[in-house]
Design an enzyme around this catalytic site. Structure first.
Site, PDB file in Angstrom:
ATOM      1  N   ASP A  83       0.807  -1.224   0.000  1.00 17.79           N
ATOM      2  CA  ASP A  83       0.000   0.000   0.000  1.00 17.79           C
ATOM      3  C   ASP A  83       0.839   1.272   0.000  1.00 17.79           C
ATOM      4  OD1 ASP A  83      -2.162  -1.623   0.061  1.00 17.79           O
ATOM      5  OD2 ASP A  83      -2.766  -1.194   2.113  1.00 17.79           O
ATOM      6  N   GLY A 104      -5.602  -0.611  -0.884  1.00 21.57           N
ATOM      7  CA  GLY A 104      -5.394   0.704  -0.303  1.00 21.57           C
ATOM      8  C   GLY A 104      -6.470   1.000   0.723  1.00 21.57           C
ATOM      9  N   ARG A 105      -6.262   0.546   1.955  1.00 22.77           N
ATOM     10  CA  ARG A 105      -7.263   0.736   3.002  1.00 22.77           C
ATOM     11  C   ARG A 105      -7.391   2.209   3.389  1.00 22.77           C
ATOM     12  NH1 ARG A 105      -9.318  -3.254   6.131  1.00 22.77           N
ATOM     13  NH2 ARG A 105      -9.527  -1.728   7.806  1.00 22.77           N
ATOM     14  N   GLU A 127      -9.742   0.305  -2.241  1.00 23.29           N
ATOM     15  CA  GLU A 127     -10.675  -0.435  -1.395  1.00 23.29           C
ATOM     16  C   GLU A 127     -11.216   0.380  -0.228  1.00 23.29           C
ATOM     17  OE1 GLU A 127      -8.952  -3.620   0.964  1.00 23.29           O
ATOM     18  OE2 GLU A 127      -6.951  -2.827   0.577  1.00 23.29           O
ATOM     19  N   ARG A 171      -1.188  -9.828  -4.902  1.00 21.48           N
ATOM     20  CA  ARG A 171      -0.468 -10.238  -3.688  1.00 21.48           C
ATOM     21  C   ARG A 171       0.471 -11.417  -3.916  1.00 21.48           C
ATOM     22  NH1 ARG A 171      -1.997  -8.031   1.087  1.00 21.48           N
ATOM     23  NH2 ARG A 171      -3.991  -6.944   1.203  1.00 21.48           N
TER      24      ARG A 171
END
Length: 297
Positions: free
Chosen positions: A28, A72-73, A127, A188
């Protein structure tokens, strides 16, 4: 990194001769202070492939919309850099910028205009974007993962549903095709690219040198191109957020021509909103005008 801080504090409490060195590994790129985290470049490279696929799907359909959800929290670095790299994206949504769906300057209006002029559109969403807009049950609001972070709902599926419902209401009988791609686990599991492989080696060497020099409780990483040691507690406290006021976000808007940040006002009623700016970016047009004036002079 929070776990590293706890381990470091416990080792220091017990007065053990053990060194703790951290490696900034997160795709991220949300670790502050250092230039870039390990895995980020590989993630952007793979994200481009998903965007390319979404673009092909969108172009191949009547009123086609290709939607890609990227990791990308709390930060939108992958979405931002993938958008800049691909140049096929019409709109990029990141957690740092609030947005709304309906009304003037909203996402629905923007995408409708793109479909009218281009016949297709590509939407990239991180996300963590728009999570406060998704309806939740009481239990869902309290749900957390193993790390204690709130569990996010799938913003991509929610946006797809909202876009389809809005289109069916406003354009009855007209076809719209929305293709949703979530490449999270594909990104991932891929091997690191050559740049990240080299970067990982340099990080490991730097960490070992720090430990052998007697340091502990630090994170190894490049700062303005020079490798250094940062206290792990400082790294945990700081966040590397996308600055929507700097040149990188201006580049995104110049490529996509999407509206600027539009924030919902909590003090307004009847769904009124405050528009920070909904004009298309004019930065490059202004630069060209200045250059022409200088050439003419």
């Amino acid at each position: 990194m929070r776990g590293a801080v706890e381990i470091f504090n416990e080792i220091r409490r017990r007065k053990l001769n053990v060194s703790i060195a951290g490696i900034p590994k997160t795709v991220d790129n949300d670790i502050s202070i250092i230039d870039q985290s390990f895995g980020f470049q590989t993630a952007v490279e793979m994200a481009q492939q998903a965007i390319s696929a979404a673009h092909v799907e969108a172009e191949s359909a009547v009123n086609g919309i290709g939607m890609v959800k990227l990791m990308g929290r709390s930060t939108g670095h992958i979405a931002l850099y993938a958008t800049l790299s691909s140049r096929d994206v019409d709109c990029c949504l990141i957690p740092e910028n609030e947005f709304y769906l309906e009304g003037k300057g909203g996402l629905f209006e923007f995408l409708e205009n793109r479909l009218e002029h281009n016949g297709h559109a590509v939407l990239v969403v991180a996300e963590g974007a728009g999570q406060d807009m998704i309806p939740r049950t009481g239990a869902q609001k309290k749900e957390t993962d193993d790390s204690g972070n709130p569990v996010f709902l799938d913003v991509g599926r929610w946006l797809k549903s909202e876009l389809k419902s809005r289109w069916d209401n406003d354009h009855p009988g007209e076809l719209v095709t929305i293709k949703y791609i979530d490449p999270t686990y594909m990104i991932r599991v891929v091997p690191a690219n050559a740049t990240n492989n080299l970067y990982c080696t340099l990080l490991a060497h730097s960490a070992i040198h720090g430990v052998m020099a007697g340091y502990t409780g630090f994170v190894s990483g490049p700062i303005n191109g020079n490798y250094g040691y940062i206290p792990v507690a400082e790294v945990v406290e700081a966040k590397n957020l996308v600055n929507s006021m700097n040149h990188k976000w201006a580049w995104v808007r110049s490529i996509t021509s999407q509206p600027d940040v539009v924030k919902r006002s909590k003090n307004l009623e009847n769904n009124e909103r405050i528009e920070v700016c909904t004009q298309e970016p004019q930065i490059f047009q202004t630069i060209l005008e200045v250059m022409e004036q200088r050439v003419g002079a």
